[in-house]
Design a protein around this motif. Structure first.
Motif, PDB file in Angstrom:
ATOM      1  N   SER A 173       0.819  -1.101  -0.158  1.00 51.84           N
ATOM      2  CA  SER A 173      -0.153   0.046   0.063  1.00 51.84           C
ATOM      3  C   SER A 173       0.886   1.286  -0.133  1.00 51.84           C
ATOM      4  CB  SER A 173      -0.794  -0.037   1.144  1.00 51.84           C
ATOM      5  OG  SER A 173      -1.721   0.925   1.137  1.00 51.84           O
ATOM      6  N   SER A 174       0.143   2.364  -0.410  1.00 45.86           N
ATOM      7  CA  SER A 174       1.003   3.823  -0.504  1.00 45.86           C
ATOM      8  C   SER A 174       0.084   4.712   0.075  1.00 45.86           C
ATOM      9  CB  SER A 174       1.547   4.019  -1.642  1.00 45.86           C
ATOM     10  OG  SER A 174       0.466   4.312  -2.531  1.00 45.86           O
ATOM     11  N   LEU A 175       0.582   5.638   0.683  1.00 41.05           N
ATOM     12  CA  LEU A 175       0.020   6.800   1.069  1.00 41.05           C
ATOM     13  C   LEU A 175       0.794   7.912   0.408  1.00 41.05           C
ATOM     14  CD1 LEU A 175      -1.312   9.011   2.996  1.00 41.05           C
ATOM     15  CD2 LEU A 175       0.386   8.273   4.804  1.00 41.05           C
ATOM     16  N   HIS A 176       0.036   8.818  -0.246  1.00 42.50           N
ATOM     17  CA  HIS A 176       0.649   9.991  -0.900  1.00 42.50           C
ATOM     18  C   HIS A 176       0.149  11.298  -0.268  1.00 42.50           C
ATOM     19  CE1 HIS A 176       2.272  12.289  -4.291  1.00 42.50           C
ATOM     20  NE2 HIS A 176       1.284  12.870  -4.378  1.00 42.50           N
ATOM     21  N   ILE A 177       0.656  12.246   0.121  1.00 48.79           N
ATOM     22  CA  ILE A 177       0.311  13.368   0.556  1.00 48.79           C
ATOM     23  C   ILE A 177       0.690  14.526  -0.323  1.00 48.79           C
ATOM     24  CG2 ILE A 177       0.525  15.212   2.500  1.00 48.79           C
ATOM     25  CD1 ILE A 177       1.177  12.998   4.334  1.00 48.79           C
ATOM     26  N   THR A 178      -0.257  15.394  -0.660  1.00 47.26           N
ATOM     27  CA  THR A 178      -0.153  16.443  -1.686  1.00 47.26           C
ATOM     28  C   THR A 178      -0.256  17.891  -0.944  1.00 47.26           C
ATOM     29  OG1 THR A 178      -1.562  15.331  -3.301  1.00 47.26           O
ATOM     30  CG2 THR A 178      -1.300  17.358  -3.547  1.00 47.26           C
ATOM     31  N   ALA A 179       0.928  18.507  -1.321  1.00 38.75           N
ATOM     32  CA  ALA A 179       1.078  19.985  -0.542  1.00 38.75           C
ATOM     33  C   ALA A 179       1.003  19.864   0.729  1.00 38.75           C
ATOM     34  CB  ALA A 179       0.061  21.079  -1.193  1.00 38.75           C
ATOM     35  N   ALA A 180       2.043  19.091   1.254  1.00 37.46           N
ATOM     36  CA  ALA A 180       2.289  18.951   2.925  1.00 37.46           C
ATOM     37  C   ALA A 180       2.256  20.130   3.619  1.00 37.46           C
ATOM     38  CB  ALA A 180       3.508  18.053   3.129  1.00 37.46           C
ATOM     39  N   GLN A 181       1.519  19.964   4.756  1.00 35.36           N
ATOM     40  CA  GLN A 181       1.523  21.198   5.542  1.00 35.36           C
ATOM     41  C   GLN A 181       2.348  20.717   7.005  1.00 35.36           C
ATOM     42  OE1 GLN A 181      -2.337  22.460   6.028  1.00 35.36           O
ATOM     43  NE2 GLN A 181      -2.547  22.890   3.932  1.00 35.36           N
ATOM     44  N   PRO A 182       2.879  21.951   7.779  1.00 38.72           N
ATOM     45  CA  PRO A 182       3.122  21.320   9.171  1.00 38.72           C
ATOM     46  C   PRO A 182       2.487  20.510   9.907  1.00 38.72           C
ATOM     47  CG  PRO A 182       3.811  23.811   8.519  1.00 38.72           C
ATOM     48  CD  PRO A 182       2.837  23.019   7.434  1.00 38.72           C
TER      49      PRO A 182
END
Lengths: 115, 110
Positions: free
Chosen positions: B72-81
């Motif tokens: 499985s994968s987890l992709h985060i777009t435009a990560a924030q603090p």
């Protein structure tokens, strides 16, 4: 939202002493668990409990550890003769069933420091 | 050997960047879960994926279950603090216990 509550949030104990960590699982849940997380390391499974008995335990959960559900609401982890290496965050968790698609809810943890 | 291998173990990025975290195994699972843990707190469920090839979105987070249900994968777009934390993949066994991967520690710098 219902939650798993744990006490104490932090306990400092002398090496060799006994410690009891307490948990109140979510009220309609039937499966209960304890996990351990040594600082900076992974969350490790210790034991699962169902129908007033242990259903599975890990290698970590040796004779030093025991669990109990004394009154139908609390779920306790007893650590006898604590060692320095028992210092860790201990998480209690509960789930309504063992269905792999359902959620296990974790408490906020009890931080145990053995000195 | 680990049942679930997560990579990378540590990730430090700037706010606004994208990232992907992976969870791999040689075993086939009926479902897989992703949790997020903040310092001093217990893991909190983000998502459960069940079907091979399934994609689930949670705001800026996209989760995918491999076609063969081994990874499985987890992709985060435009990560924030606020995304900073420990991301854990996990699978449940027959007795209900949840086994976690080692986790990916994500730090998003402003």
């Amino acid at each position: 939202e219902p939650e798993v509550t744990q006490t104490p949030s932090h306990q400092v104990t002398q090496m060799g002493q006994e410690v009891i960590l307490r948990c109140v699982p979510i009220s309609n849940h039937l499966y209960f668990y304890w996990y351990r997380q040594i600082l900076g390391q992974k969350v490790e499974f210790l034991v699962s409990f169902y129908n007033n008995e242990i259903s599975e335990k890990s290698e970590i959960f040796d004779d030093q550890f025991s669990v109990e559900r004394p009154d139908g609401s609390n779920f306790t982890l007893k650590i006898r003769s604590t060692k320095l290496e028992d210092s860790a965050m201990y998480f209690c968790a509960s789930s309504i069933d063992r269905n792999s698609g359902n959620t296990i809810y974790f408490g906020e943890g009890s931080w145990l420091t053995v000195v | 050997t680990q049942l679930l291998e997560q990579s990378p173990q540590f990730l430090s990025i700037q706010e606004g960047e994208n990232l992907t975290v992976y969870c791999n195994s040689s075993s086939v699972f009926s479902s897989l879960q992703w949790y997020r843990q903040e310092p001093g707190e217990g893991p909190v469920l983000l998502v459960t994926v069940v079907t091979g090839g399934e994609v689930k979105k949670l705001k800026r987070l996209t989760f995918q279950f491999g076609d063969a249900r081994k990874d499985s994968s987890l992709h985060i777009t435009a990560a924030q603090p606020g995304d900073t934390g420990l991301y854990l993949c996990g699978v449940r066994g027959n007795t209900g216990k949840l086994i976690f991967g080692q986790g990916t520690t994500l730090q998003v710098k402003p």
